[in-house]
Motif scaffolding. Structure first.
Motif, PDB file in Angstrom:
ATOM      1  N   ARG A 270       0.678  -1.178   0.233  1.00 38.37           N
ATOM      2  CA  ARG A 270      -0.077  -0.050   0.065  1.00 38.37           C
ATOM      3  C   ARG A 270       1.012   1.343   0.011  1.00 38.37           C
ATOM      4  O   ARG A 270       0.572   2.171  -0.749  1.00 38.37           O
ATOM      5  CB  ARG A 270      -1.028   0.062   1.144  1.00 38.37           C
ATOM      6  N   GLU A 271       1.942   1.271   0.907  1.00 36.40           N
ATOM      7  CA  GLU A 271       2.953   2.410   0.789  1.00 36.40           C
ATOM      8  C   GLU A 271       3.666   2.603  -0.468  1.00 36.40           C
ATOM      9  O   GLU A 271       3.893   3.880  -0.624  1.00 36.40           O
ATOM     10  CB  GLU A 271       3.811   2.126   2.045  1.00 36.40           C
ATOM     11  N   LEU A 272       3.927   1.412  -1.108  1.00 38.04           N
ATOM     12  CA  LEU A 272       4.646   1.644  -2.360  1.00 38.04           C
ATOM     13  C   LEU A 272       3.891   2.243  -3.316  1.00 38.04           C
ATOM     14  O   LEU A 272       4.048   3.137  -4.121  1.00 38.04           O
ATOM     15  CB  LEU A 272       5.453   0.216  -2.704  1.00 38.04           C
ATOM     16  N   ARG A 273       2.567   1.742  -3.448  1.00 31.47           N
ATOM     17  CA  ARG A 273       1.678   2.034  -4.349  1.00 31.47           C
ATOM     18  C   ARG A 273       1.419   3.575  -4.173  1.00 31.47           C
ATOM     19  O   ARG A 273       1.064   4.429  -4.927  1.00 31.47           O
ATOM     20  CB  ARG A 273       0.432   1.405  -4.329  1.00 31.47           C
ATOM     21  N   SER A 274       1.012   4.237  -3.017  1.00 24.69           N
ATOM     22  CA  SER A 274       0.920   5.504  -2.621  1.00 24.69           C
ATOM     23  C   SER A 274       2.130   6.334  -3.112  1.00 24.69           C
ATOM     24  O   SER A 274       1.693   7.477  -3.413  1.00 24.69           O
ATOM     25  CB  SER A 274       0.704   5.502  -1.195  1.00 24.69           C
ATOM     26  N   PHE A 275       3.316   5.921  -2.780  1.00 26.18           N
ATOM     27  CA  PHE A 275       4.470   6.714  -3.239  1.00 26.18           C
ATOM     28  C   PHE A 275       4.745   6.873  -4.753  1.00 26.18           C
ATOM     29  O   PHE A 275       4.681   7.986  -5.216  1.00 26.18           O
ATOM     30  CB  PHE A 275       5.643   5.840  -2.653  1.00 26.18           C
ATOM     31  N   VAL A 276       4.479   5.793  -5.343  1.00 29.84           N
ATOM     32  CA  VAL A 276       4.694   5.922  -6.753  1.00 29.84           C
ATOM     33  C   VAL A 276       3.455   6.696  -7.252  1.00 29.84           C
ATOM     34  O   VAL A 276       3.632   7.558  -8.275  1.00 29.84           O
ATOM     35  CB  VAL A 276       4.646   4.386  -7.444  1.00 29.84           C
ATOM     36  N   GLY A 277       2.192   6.208  -6.925  1.00 30.54           N
ATOM     37  CA  GLY A 277       1.030   7.093  -7.412  1.00 30.54           C
ATOM     38  C   GLY A 277       1.166   8.724  -7.193  1.00 30.54           C
ATOM     39  O   GLY A 277       0.873   9.336  -8.176  1.00 30.54           O
ATOM     40  N   SER A 278       1.636   9.098  -6.082  1.00 32.26           N
ATOM     41  CA  SER A 278       1.643  10.484  -5.862  1.00 32.26           C
ATOM     42  C   SER A 278       2.764  10.981  -6.784  1.00 32.26           C
ATOM     43  O   SER A 278       2.800  12.440  -7.233  1.00 32.26           O
ATOM     44  CB  SER A 278       1.818  10.697  -4.437  1.00 32.26           C
ATOM     45  N   VAL A 279       3.935  10.312  -6.872  1.00 28.25           N
ATOM     46  CA  VAL A 279       5.182  10.931  -7.635  1.00 28.25           C
ATOM     47  C   VAL A 279       4.876  10.944  -9.181  1.00 28.25           C
ATOM     48  O   VAL A 279       4.954  11.892  -9.972  1.00 28.25           O
ATOM     49  CB  VAL A 279       6.409  10.374  -7.491  1.00 28.25           C
ATOM     50  N   ILE A 280       3.946   9.969  -9.498  1.00 26.09           N
ATOM     51  CA  ILE A 280       3.894  10.020 -10.954  1.00 26.09           C
ATOM     52  C   ILE A 280       2.816  11.224 -11.439  1.00 26.09           C
ATOM     53  O   ILE A 280       2.808  11.828 -12.284  1.00 26.09           O
ATOM     54  CB  ILE A 280       2.831   8.586 -11.154  1.00 26.09           C
ATOM     55  N   ASP A 281       1.923  11.332 -10.325  1.00 23.75           N
ATOM     56  CA  ASP A 281       0.975  12.554 -10.558  1.00 23.75           C
ATOM     57  C   ASP A 281       1.807  13.764 -10.697  1.00 23.75           C
ATOM     58  O   ASP A 281       1.475  14.701 -11.417  1.00 23.75           O
ATOM     59  CB  ASP A 281       0.354  13.074  -9.147  1.00 23.75           C
ATOM     60  N   LEU A 282       2.968  13.987 -10.310  1.00 24.79           N
ATOM     61  CA  LEU A 282       4.065  15.255 -10.225  1.00 24.79           C
ATOM     62  C   LEU A 282       4.999  15.289 -11.615  1.00 24.79           C
ATOM     63  O   LEU A 282       5.079  16.047 -12.301  1.00 24.79           O
ATOM     64  CB  LEU A 282       4.898  15.480  -9.261  1.00 24.79           C
TER      65      LEU A 282
ATOM     66  N   PRO B  35       4.475  -6.252   8.928  1.00 27.08           N
ATOM     67  CA  PRO B  35       3.334  -6.381   7.919  1.00 27.08           C
ATOM     68  C   PRO B  35       2.557  -5.317   8.217  1.00 27.08           C
ATOM     69  O   PRO B  35       2.111  -4.334   7.082  1.00 27.08           O
ATOM     70  CB  PRO B  35       2.836  -7.453   7.760  1.00 27.08           C
ATOM     71  N   THR B  36       1.809  -5.068   9.369  1.00 25.00           N
ATOM     72  CA  THR B  36       0.754  -4.052   9.588  1.00 25.00           C
ATOM     73  C   THR B  36       1.189  -2.626   9.948  1.00 25.00           C
ATOM     74  O   THR B  36       0.461  -2.075  10.549  1.00 25.00           O
ATOM     75  CB  THR B  36      -0.173  -4.545  10.325  1.00 25.00           C
ATOM     76  N   SER B  37       2.715  -2.432  10.113  1.00 27.86           N
ATOM     77  CA  SER B  37       2.969  -1.342  11.009  1.00 27.86           C
ATOM     78  C   SER B  37       3.177   0.006  10.091  1.00 27.86           C
ATOM     79  O   SER B  37       3.219  -0.049   8.896  1.00 27.86           O
ATOM     80  CB  SER B  37       4.587  -1.499  11.217  1.00 27.86           C
ATOM     81  N   PRO B  38       2.760   1.028  10.675  1.00 28.92           N
ATOM     82  CA  PRO B  38       2.611   2.222  10.026  1.00 28.92           C
ATOM     83  C   PRO B  38       4.268   2.684   9.941  1.00 28.92           C
ATOM     84  O   PRO B  38       4.247   3.917   8.750  1.00 28.92           O
ATOM     85  CB  PRO B  38       2.022   3.188  11.063  1.00 28.92           C
ATOM     86  N   GLN B  39       5.128   2.047  10.014  1.00 29.04           N
ATOM     87  CA  GLN B  39       6.598   2.466   9.955  1.00 29.04           C
ATOM     88  C   GLN B  39       7.039   2.431   8.556  1.00 29.04           C
ATOM     89  O   GLN B  39       8.141   2.792   8.146  1.00 29.04           O
ATOM     90  CB  GLN B  39       7.384   1.576  10.913  1.00 29.04           C
ATOM     91  N   TRP B  40       6.194   1.519   7.672  1.00 29.24           N
ATOM     92  CA  TRP B  40       6.266   1.702   6.167  1.00 29.24           C
ATOM     93  C   TRP B  40       6.592   3.006   5.762  1.00 29.24           C
ATOM     94  O   TRP B  40       7.281   3.307   4.722  1.00 29.24           O
ATOM     95  CB  TRP B  40       5.313   0.906   5.525  1.00 29.24           C
ATOM     96  N   ARG B  41       5.739   3.822   6.267  1.00 30.92           N
ATOM     97  CA  ARG B  41       6.208   5.262   5.734  1.00 30.92           C
ATOM     98  C   ARG B  41       7.291   5.851   5.723  1.00 30.92           C
ATOM     99  O   ARG B  41       7.721   6.586   4.969  1.00 30.92           O
ATOM    100  CB  ARG B  41       5.002   6.162   6.411  1.00 30.92           C
ATOM    101  N   LEU B  42       8.223   5.353   6.753  1.00 29.80           N
ATOM    102  CA  LEU B  42       9.495   5.672   6.551  1.00 29.80           C
ATOM    103  C   LEU B  42      10.492   5.405   5.453  1.00 29.80           C
ATOM    104  O   LEU B  42      11.347   6.115   4.901  1.00 29.80           O
ATOM    105  CB  LEU B  42      10.470   5.276   7.917  1.00 29.80           C
ATOM    106  N   VAL B  43       9.920   4.345   4.855  1.00 29.22           N
ATOM    107  CA  VAL B  43      10.711   4.039   3.646  1.00 29.22           C
ATOM    108  C   VAL B  43      10.335   5.004   2.567  1.00 29.22           C
ATOM    109  O   VAL B  43      11.015   5.573   1.657  1.00 29.22           O
ATOM    110  CB  VAL B  43      10.082   2.447   3.064  1.00 29.22           C
TER     111      VAL B  43
END
Length: 92
Positions: A24-36, A62-70
């Motif tokens: 989910r975090e990877l998709r969010s990161f790529v999606g937001s940067v693709i928008d830019l 797996p369920t940690s919010p720490q993925w945002r650090l990546v």
């Protein structure tokens, strides 16, 4: 029979959703940067994110919010690359 169809439909719906917080975090990161920046760099963005994940001392649960650090580290690396590109172009 109807129960079988319902289960199959639920499985298909579940398979379309991100499986883990990491995905989910990877998709969010790529999606937001693709928008830019556009979709051409999607693979590069994924590689940056995965490189940052590989450099972590410990992989988050797996369920940690720490993925945002990546994503934060990948965003920083991406910003550095963009600044380098801007600087290289201004020197030409």
């Amino acid at each position: 029979m109807d129960n079988m169809r319902l289960r199959r439909g639920e499985c298909i719906a579940a398979c379309e959703q991100p499986i883990t917080m990491a995905e989910r975090e990877l998709r969010s990161f790529v999606g937001s940067v693709i928008d830019l920046l556009g979709s051409e760099g999607a693979k590069v963005l994924e590689d940056i994110w995965l490189d940052e994940l590989a450099e972590m001392e410990r992989t988050p649960e797996p369920t940690s919010p720490q993925w945002r650090l990546v994503s934060i580290a990948a965003s920083s690396r991406l910003a550095g690359r963009l600044m380098d590109l801007k600087h290289d172009r201004s020197c030409i």
